[in-house]
Design an enzyme around this catalytic site. Sequence first.
Site, PDB file in Angstrom:
ATOM      1  N   THR A 207       0.783  -0.871  -0.398  1.00 30.95           N
ATOM      2  CA  THR A 207      -0.147  -0.177   0.162  1.00 30.95           C
ATOM      3  C   THR A 207       0.673   1.122   0.045  1.00 30.95           C
ATOM      4  O   THR A 207       1.577   1.027   0.429  1.00 30.95           O
ATOM      5  CB  THR A 207      -1.053   0.142   1.316  1.00 30.95           C
ATOM      6  OG1 THR A 207       0.035  -0.028   2.518  1.00 30.95           O
ATOM      7  CG2 THR A 207      -2.056  -0.948   0.975  1.00 30.95           C
ATOM      8  N   ARG A 238      15.162   7.239   0.958  1.00 31.69           N
ATOM      9  CA  ARG A 238      13.928   7.494   0.468  1.00 31.69           C
ATOM     10  C   ARG A 238      13.245   8.394   0.844  1.00 31.69           C
ATOM     11  O   ARG A 238      12.342   8.341   2.501  1.00 31.69           O
ATOM     12  CB  ARG A 238      13.113   6.559  -0.251  1.00 31.69           C
ATOM     13  CG  ARG A 238      12.655   6.911  -1.389  1.00 31.69           C
ATOM     14  CD  ARG A 238      11.571   7.268  -0.180  1.00 31.69           C
ATOM     15  NE  ARG A 238       9.835   7.305  -1.519  1.00 31.69           N
ATOM     16  CZ  ARG A 238       8.019   7.782  -1.021  1.00 31.69           C
ATOM     17  NH1 ARG A 238       8.222   8.040  -0.285  1.00 31.69           N
ATOM     18  NH2 ARG A 238       7.701   7.933  -1.921  1.00 31.69           N
ATOM     19  N   GLY A 240       9.119  11.060   1.025  1.00 35.36           N
ATOM     20  CA  GLY A 240       8.310  11.306   0.080  1.00 35.36           C
ATOM     21  C   GLY A 240       7.987  12.288  -0.163  1.00 35.36           C
ATOM     22  O   GLY A 240       8.769  13.563   0.375  1.00 35.36           O
ATOM     23  N   THR A 261      -1.967  12.179  -0.715  1.00 31.43           N
ATOM     24  CA  THR A 261      -1.388  10.519  -0.640  1.00 31.43           C
ATOM     25  C   THR A 261      -1.339  10.489  -2.087  1.00 31.43           C
ATOM     26  O   THR A 261      -2.159  10.485  -3.128  1.00 31.43           O
ATOM     27  CB  THR A 261      -2.777  10.052   0.157  1.00 31.43           C
ATOM     28  OG1 THR A 261      -3.552  10.112  -0.665  1.00 31.43           O
ATOM     29  CG2 THR A 261      -3.090  10.373   2.104  1.00 31.43           C
ATOM     30  N   GLY A 264       4.687   9.568  -3.875  1.00 30.62           N
ATOM     31  CA  GLY A 264       4.766  11.049  -3.330  1.00 30.62           C
ATOM     32  C   GLY A 264       5.964  11.723  -5.163  1.00 30.62           C
ATOM     33  O   GLY A 264       6.192  12.908  -5.147  1.00 30.62           O
TER      34      GLY A 264
HETATM   35  N1  GLY Z   1       2.310  10.357   0.001  1.00 35.42           N
HETATM   36  C1  GLY Z   1       3.298   9.601   0.315  1.00 35.42           C
HETATM   37  C2  GLY Z   1       5.015   8.826  -0.164  1.00 35.42           C
HETATM   38  O1  GLY Z   1       4.835   8.802  -1.542  1.00 35.42           O
HETATM   39  O2  GLY Z   1       5.721   8.438   0.745  1.00 35.42           O
END
Ligand code: GLY
Length: 365
Positions: A207, A238, A240, A261, A264
């Site tokens: 997810t 990493r 986001g 959301t 990212g």
């Molecule tokens: N939108 C959350 C991420 O990509 O870390």
Amino acid sequence: MRRRDWLLSTAATPIAAQAMQAAPKNIVISSANGRNACKKAMDVLKAGGDTLEAVVQGVTLVEDDPNDTSVGYGGLPNEDGIVELDASVMHGPTRRCGAVASVRSIKNVARLAKMVMEHTDHVMIAGEGATRFARAWGVPEINLLTERTRMAWMAWKQSMRDGEGRNNWTDGLDAPDKKQAAALRQIFPGADDEMIAWAMEMARHPTTGTINCLALNGKGEMSGTTTTSGLAWKLAGRVGDSPIIGAGLYVDQEVGAAGSTGRGEENIRMVGAHTIVENMRHGMHPREAALDALKRIARNYSNDEKKLNQFDINFYALRKDGVYAGASLWSGRVSRGYMASFQFAVNDGGESRLEKCVHLLERKA
Ligand code: GLY
């Protein structure tokens, strides 16, 4: 009026005049995983609390919840099995903001981002520095990995194959043949069938959750926060879009707020939340403002639906007059063979409800 003159006149208008005239009201919106967060934030607003305190208290419930595997404690880890959290906050009335990134052992990173905003001369602190900052303020440290997410990580590790089809994390060549579910059951004897099926599904289709929460109060004050464990199985370090002011979150007290959301990387490339707020400033309805941001993402792939189909991304927008929208790139997400529509949570004073996002592209099951 000639079209050019009309465009110039709307660009010069800070926000649609109609929007400015409407009386402000308490309203909280968030990603679909935030029904409880919206309710909590609304309770804080009703008690006269500050809008930023409201959204931070709201998302803290989700950060504390081990069953939300995209945020806080119990979030899916990086490729090394270590959970790394990102978060940001923006406070409309004071125009201040704060953020933390790649935080490994602090559960409530939205609160930590607020502390960066309130107690430092910086906007963002990352990694070990953020943990040391938290430690200095007496914030307790915990292991953010649960047995459930350790199992999903293990299932993912076991699903990897080299060019010869081998994987060092599964039984060796000399071992009797065993299906992955049986292997997992041996390592996690307490796990039931549902948990094992979930872990294997996460290994295949991790997810990309996150929670974004935006609030407006009766005085017309606005704030927002975005908090996440980021992309499952990411490379260590990493970061986001969630802690990037302008991408995962943006609030302009004069206009409105937006957040995101989903994947990212796509958002960072086109600074989605700021784009949406600027679109609203120039008179766009929140829905059109968010759809325009999604169109920019599609344009980055020359509208190639095969490539775009490989990810999901959602935007949430709340205008200063209380008009709001949720928008997703795709009409729905396929999970275990089922197509689920993208939704977002809204609370305007009673119980929280889910509303359907508008979408840019139609996904076929
Ligand atoms: N939108 C959350 C991420 O990509 O870390």
